[in-house]
Design a protein around this motif. Structure first.
Motif, PDB file in Angstrom:
ATOM      1  N   ASN A   2      54.064  49.354  -1.647  1.00  0.00           N
ATOM      2  CA  ASN A   2      52.143  49.502  -1.952  1.00  0.00           C
ATOM      3  C   ASN A   2      51.543  50.860  -0.545  1.00  0.00           C
ATOM      4  O   ASN A   2      51.098  49.650  -0.371  1.00  0.00           O
ATOM      5  CB  ASN A   2      51.340  48.650  -2.773  1.00  0.00           C
ATOM      6  N   LEU A   5      48.682  48.589   0.607  1.00  0.00           N
ATOM      7  CA  LEU A   5      49.052  47.165   2.144  1.00  0.00           C
ATOM      8  C   LEU A   5      49.625  47.872   2.841  1.00  0.00           C
ATOM      9  O   LEU A   5      49.096  47.297   3.748  1.00  0.00           O
ATOM     10  CB  LEU A   5      49.650  46.357   0.580  1.00  0.00           C
ATOM     11  N   ALA A   9      46.922  46.591   6.571  1.00  0.00           N
ATOM     12  CA  ALA A   9      47.799  46.204   7.137  1.00  0.00           C
ATOM     13  C   ALA A   9      47.335  46.102   8.968  1.00  0.00           C
ATOM     14  O   ALA A   9      46.801  46.288   9.994  1.00  0.00           O
ATOM     15  CB  ALA A   9      49.359  46.057   6.791  1.00  0.00           C
ATOM     16  N   PRO A  97      52.893  42.533   8.938  1.00  0.00           N
ATOM     17  CA  PRO A  97      52.781  42.442   8.217  1.00  0.00           C
ATOM     18  C   PRO A  97      51.728  42.670   6.802  1.00  0.00           C
ATOM     19  O   PRO A  97      50.588  42.016   7.254  1.00  0.00           O
ATOM     20  CB  PRO A  97      53.295  40.606   7.852  1.00  0.00           C
ATOM     21  N   PHE A  98      53.087  42.342   5.459  1.00  0.00           N
ATOM     22  CA  PHE A  98      51.740  42.931   4.265  1.00  0.00           C
ATOM     23  C   PHE A  98      52.711  42.036   3.001  1.00  0.00           C
ATOM     24  O   PHE A  98      53.733  41.340   3.112  1.00  0.00           O
ATOM     25  CB  PHE A  98      51.469  43.985   4.079  1.00  0.00           C
ATOM     26  N   THR A  99      52.247  42.127   1.900  1.00  0.00           N
ATOM     27  CA  THR A  99      52.616  41.843   1.225  1.00  0.00           C
ATOM     28  C   THR A  99      53.803  42.339   0.886  1.00  0.00           C
ATOM     29  O   THR A  99      53.545  43.283   0.128  1.00  0.00           O
ATOM     30  CB  THR A  99      52.106  41.185  -0.470  1.00  0.00           C
ATOM     31  N   GLY A 100      55.250  42.006   0.362  1.00  0.00           N
ATOM     32  CA  GLY A 100      56.317  42.210   0.031  1.00  0.00           C
ATOM     33  C   GLY A 100      57.335  44.291   1.324  1.00  0.00           C
ATOM     34  O   GLY A 100      57.673  44.345   0.830  1.00  0.00           O
ATOM     35  N   THR A 131      58.216  51.876   7.624  1.00  0.00           N
ATOM     36  CA  THR A 131      58.239  50.328   6.771  1.00  0.00           C
ATOM     37  C   THR A 131      59.970  49.758   6.329  1.00  0.00           C
ATOM     38  O   THR A 131      59.984  48.754   6.628  1.00  0.00           O
ATOM     39  CB  THR A 131      57.814  50.291   5.302  1.00  0.00           C
TER      40      THR A 131
END
Length: 132
Positions: A2, A5, A9, A97-100, A131
């Protein structure tokens, strides 16, 4: 992944820059104050890379472009000092970090050439992230 997200961050980390001036975010109304420096933020996306024959391992990449915008006519020492603070804040290897997943700064951020722009001096700072 996403993109919102990832952007969040990176942008949240910028908000923790000690002594940061005002920030002009993408697609948010902003009116600079005459005589006061600010940061202009742009998210520059790159083509994702699919790393597996099954196409189930994706690497998103991009550049967080933070442009130091400083009042013109005072020389570039103060503007460069602010640009260097941004570089130090986003050092190589920084993991956000972020969700996922997580965004990681994979190269030392670089300070571009200063250029004048209608009463302002602009200095781009390019922060390359991935990422993977």
């Amino acid at each position: 992944m996403n993109p919102n997200l990832i952007d969040a961050a990176l942008e949240q980390h910028l908000l923790t820059l000690p002594g940061a001036p005002s920030i002009a975010w993408e697609d948010v109304a902003f009116k600079p104050i005459t005589g006061q420096a600010y940061l202009q933020v742009n998210q520059l996306r790159n083509t994702p890379i699919d790393h597996a024959i099954t196409n189930d391992v994706r690497e998103d990449r991009g550049i967080l472009q933070v442009t130091v915008v400083h009042p013109a006519g005072d020389g570039k020492v103060q503007a460069n000092a602010l640009a260097y603070k941004v570089v130090q804040h986003f050092g190589i290897g920084l993991r956000l970090p972020f969700t996922g997943g997580a965004a990681t700064v994979y190269r030392s951020p670089d300070i571009g050439t200063a250029y004048p722009d209608d009463g302002w001096l602009r200095i781009p700072v390019s922060i390359r992230w991935t990422t993977a």
